[in-house]
Write an enzyme that holds these catalytic residues in place. Structure first.
Site, PDB file in Angstrom:
ATOM      1  N   ILE A  23       1.464  12.711  -8.983  1.00  0.00           N
ATOM      2  CA  ILE A  23       0.471  12.175  -9.928  1.00  0.00           C
ATOM      3  C   ILE A  23      -0.915  12.758  -9.627  1.00  0.00           C
ATOM      4  O   ILE A  23      -1.649  13.152 -10.537  1.00  0.00           O
ATOM      5  CB  ILE A  23       0.440  10.626  -9.870  1.00  0.00           C
ATOM      6  CG1 ILE A  23       1.775  10.063 -10.369  1.00  0.00           C
ATOM      7  CG2 ILE A  23      -0.733  10.083 -10.702  1.00  0.00           C
ATOM      8  CD1 ILE A  23       1.931   8.547 -10.186  1.00  0.00           C
ATOM      9  N   ASN A  94      -6.253   8.074  -5.854  1.00  0.00           N
ATOM     10  CA  ASN A  94      -4.824   8.237  -6.114  1.00  0.00           C
ATOM     11  C   ASN A  94      -3.970   8.080  -4.851  1.00  0.00           C
ATOM     12  O   ASN A  94      -2.835   7.603  -4.936  1.00  0.00           O
ATOM     13  CB  ASN A  94      -4.590   9.627  -6.727  1.00  0.00           C
ATOM     14  CG  ASN A  94      -3.126  10.024  -6.690  1.00  0.00           C
ATOM     15  OD1 ASN A  94      -2.334   9.564  -7.489  1.00  0.00           O
ATOM     16  ND2 ASN A  94      -2.749  10.862  -5.721  1.00  0.00           N
ATOM     17  N   TYR A 162       3.642  -3.811  -0.834  1.00  0.00           N
ATOM     18  CA  TYR A 162       3.165  -2.868  -1.868  1.00  0.00           C
ATOM     19  C   TYR A 162       2.590  -3.634  -3.053  1.00  0.00           C
ATOM     20  O   TYR A 162       1.502  -3.317  -3.543  1.00  0.00           O
ATOM     21  CB  TYR A 162       4.319  -1.963  -2.318  1.00  0.00           C
ATOM     22  CG  TYR A 162       3.905  -0.913  -3.343  1.00  0.00           C
ATOM     23  CD1 TYR A 162       3.311   0.279  -2.946  1.00  0.00           C
ATOM     24  CD2 TYR A 162       4.111  -1.108  -4.710  1.00  0.00           C
ATOM     25  CE1 TYR A 162       2.923   1.245  -3.870  1.00  0.00           C
ATOM     26  CE2 TYR A 162       3.735  -0.157  -5.646  1.00  0.00           C
ATOM     27  CZ  TYR A 162       3.144   1.028  -5.220  1.00  0.00           C
ATOM     28  OH  TYR A 162       2.767   1.980  -6.153  1.00  0.00           O
TER      29      TYR A 162
HETATM   30  P1  NDP Z   1       3.356  10.678  -3.720  1.00  0.00           P
HETATM   31  O1  NDP Z   1       3.883  10.025  -2.489  1.00  0.00           O
HETATM   32  O2  NDP Z   1       4.229  11.628  -4.433  1.00  0.00           O
HETATM   33  O3  NDP Z   1       1.969  11.400  -3.384  1.00  0.00           O
HETATM   34  C1  NDP Z   1       0.977  10.695  -2.714  1.00  0.00           C
HETATM   35  C2  NDP Z   1      -0.131  11.654  -2.300  1.00  0.00           C
HETATM   36  O4  NDP Z   1      -1.115  10.900  -1.567  1.00  0.00           O
HETATM   37  C3  NDP Z   1       0.362  12.741  -1.381  1.00  0.00           C
HETATM   38  O5  NDP Z   1      -0.326  13.942  -1.653  1.00  0.00           O
HETATM   39  C4  NDP Z   1      -0.005  12.215   0.006  1.00  0.00           C
HETATM   40  O6  NDP Z   1      -0.208  13.226   0.969  1.00  0.00           O
HETATM   41  C5  NDP Z   1      -1.317  11.515  -0.303  1.00  0.00           C
HETATM   42  N1  NDP Z   1      -1.630  10.533   0.724  1.00  0.00           N
HETATM   43  C6  NDP Z   1      -0.838   9.539   1.196  1.00  0.00           C
HETATM   44  N2  NDP Z   1      -1.462   8.858   2.158  1.00  0.00           N
HETATM   45  C7  NDP Z   1      -2.685   9.438   2.303  1.00  0.00           C
HETATM   46  C8  NDP Z   1      -3.790   9.183   3.142  1.00  0.00           C
HETATM   47  N3  NDP Z   1      -3.774   8.195   4.044  1.00  0.00           N
HETATM   48  N4  NDP Z   1      -4.891   9.950   3.028  1.00  0.00           N
HETATM   49  C9  NDP Z   1      -4.926  10.965   2.135  1.00  0.00           C
HETATM   50  N5  NDP Z   1      -3.898  11.273   1.314  1.00  0.00           N
HETATM   51  C10 NDP Z   1      -2.790  10.513   1.408  1.00  0.00           C
HETATM   52  O7  NDP Z   1       2.897   9.478  -4.668  1.00  0.00           O
HETATM   53  P2  NDP Z   1       2.776   9.344  -6.254  1.00  0.00           P
HETATM   54  O8  NDP Z   1       2.199  10.575  -6.854  1.00  0.00           O
HETATM   55  O9  NDP Z   1       4.034   8.805  -6.763  1.00  0.00           O
HETATM   56  O10 NDP Z   1       1.725   8.160  -6.327  1.00  0.00           O
HETATM   57  C11 NDP Z   1       0.327   8.360  -6.466  1.00  0.00           C
HETATM   58  C12 NDP Z   1      -0.323   7.006  -6.665  1.00  0.00           C
HETATM   59  O11 NDP Z   1       0.247   6.363  -7.809  1.00  0.00           O
HETATM   60  C13 NDP Z   1      -0.124   6.040  -5.490  1.00  0.00           C
HETATM   61  O12 NDP Z   1      -1.293   5.280  -5.300  1.00  0.00           O
HETATM   62  C14 NDP Z   1       1.016   5.166  -5.974  1.00  0.00           C
HETATM   63  O13 NDP Z   1       1.032   3.912  -5.347  1.00  0.00           O
HETATM   64  C15 NDP Z   1       0.714   5.079  -7.457  1.00  0.00           C
HETATM   65  N6  NDP Z   1       1.860   4.714  -8.259  1.00  0.00           N
HETATM   66  C16 NDP Z   1       3.000   5.464  -8.208  1.00  0.00           C
HETATM   67  C17 NDP Z   1       4.098   5.091  -8.961  1.00  0.00           C
HETATM   68  C18 NDP Z   1       5.387   5.844  -8.918  1.00  0.00           C
HETATM   69  O14 NDP Z   1       6.388   5.306  -9.438  1.00  0.00           O
HETATM   70  N7  NDP Z   1       5.447   7.044  -8.359  1.00  0.00           N
HETATM   71  C19 NDP Z   1       4.064   3.904  -9.829  1.00  0.00           C
HETATM   72  C20 NDP Z   1       2.813   3.204  -9.810  1.00  0.00           C
HETATM   73  C21 NDP Z   1       1.761   3.608  -9.058  1.00  0.00           C
HETATM   74  P3  NDP Z   1       0.717  13.343   2.296  1.00  0.00           P
HETATM   75  O15 NDP Z   1       1.597  14.502   2.040  1.00  0.00           O
HETATM   76  O16 NDP Z   1      -0.285  13.576   3.378  1.00  0.00           O
HETATM   77  O17 NDP Z   1       1.448  12.052   2.480  1.00  0.00           O
END
Ligand code: NDP
Length: 257
Positions: A23, A94, A162
């Site tokens: 996303i 995000n 969550y």
């Molecule tokens: P992904 O797990 O695919 O990607 C998450 C991204 O955030 C990765 O690039 C990850 O990098 C980064 N990240 C995680 N933790 C940290 C941190 N502590 N500091 C900096 N970067 C970090 O997630 P999605 O794309 O699915 O989700 C994105 C957002 O959307 C989230 O907030 C999620 O809760 C929300 N969301 C997602 C849904 C879904 O069904 N997918 C539904 C509803 C909401 P790294 O490689 O370092 O972990």
């Protein structure tokens, strides 16, 4: 009056946390295509490869390494950008983590604290640091990644930490929106349904859950990350100039049932 121009972000500077994949990466592309200069925040350079490759399309994409749970690092990035005359005018909070399938009675202290640290503390630290400069500039737009899990309780998998973290993101959104409206800073959130990203698709146990989720979804499908990014682009743009404190469902109708 040009309605199309309202969706343009020329001259804007957007920070996207976790903009390296899924996303977040789609948000980077959507905002960059609309004309914004982007700063991606990722924990490791390798995670930002795809985002940086978007430079080939002529987009202005920069990277800062940092963990959103590190408030001092988020403050340092915000200060560095502002001191260089490039303070963020858009922030997409995000970065987030998921964890599901653990009954509440078995959730450990570490599980709970980690969830809150990334999903709510991280959103607050970034909003505070980047938002401070928006308040000073008297303009800005923050878009938070909430979730339908902040509204409903998912089934069949338990995921209380969550769900609670995302409900907190929603109320942080409303609270900061109310506070910063007089300073010209809008704060909104999107609340997506299940989106086909590694967060969901990399979890083996979800394979059996997907048919149950789809039966609970009026549109009968999950979402694609680009479908979330479109809503983020809208909320970040002046097309949403009258919107603040709003939680926009991007959920295929899930919350109707
Ligand atoms: P992904 O797990 O695919 O990607 C998450 C991204 O955030 C990765 O690039 C990850 O990098 C980064 N990240 C995680 N933790 C940290 C941190 N502590 N500091 C900096 N970067 C970090 O997630 P999605 O794309 O699915 O989700 C994105 C957002 O959307 C989230 O907030 C999620 O809760 C929300 N969301 C997602 C849904 C879904 O069904 N997918 C539904 C509803 C909401 P790294 O490689 O370092 O972990």
């Amino acid at each position: 009056m040009s309605y199309q121009k309202k969706f343009r972000l020329d001259g804007e500077r957007a920070v996207v946390t976790g903009g390296g994949r899924a996303i977040g990466l789609c948000c980077v592309e959507a905002l960059a295509e609309a004309g914004a200069a982007i700063v991606v925040i990722e924990r490791a350079e390798a995670d930002a490869r795809e985002a940086l490759a978007l430079r080939e399309k002529g987009y202005d994409i920069d990277l800062r390494i940092g963990d959103v749970t590190d408030s001092a690092r988020m403050e340092a990035i915000a200060t560095e950008l502002a001191d260089g005359g490039r303070a963020a005018t858009i922030l997409v909070n995000n970065a987030g983590i998921g964890q599901s399938g653990i009954p509440s009675q078995d959730v450990t202290d570490a599980d709970w604290l980690r969830m809150m640290d990334v999903n709510i503390n991280g959103v607050f630290w970034c909003s505070r640091s980047f938002g401070r400069h928006m308040v000073a500039m008297k303009r800005g737009a923050i878009v938070n990644l909430g979730s339908m899990s902040g509204i409903i309780c998912n089934r069949p998998q338990p995921q209380t930490p969550y769900n609670v973290s995302k409900a907190a993101v929603h109320h942080l959104t409303r609270s900061m929106a109310a506070e910063w409206a007089e300073h010209g800073v809008r704060v909104n959130a999107v609340a997506p349904t299940y989106i086909e990203t590694p967060m969901v698709m990399a979890v083996e146990a979800n394979r059996d859950r997907i048919p149950i989720w789809l039966a609970d979804t009026p549109m009968g499908r999950m979402g694609a990350p680009e479908e979330v990014a479109s809503a983020v682009l809208f909320l970040a743009s002046s097309a949403a100039s009258l919107m603040t404190g709003t939680i926009v469902n991007v959920d295929a109708g899930f919350t109707c049932w």
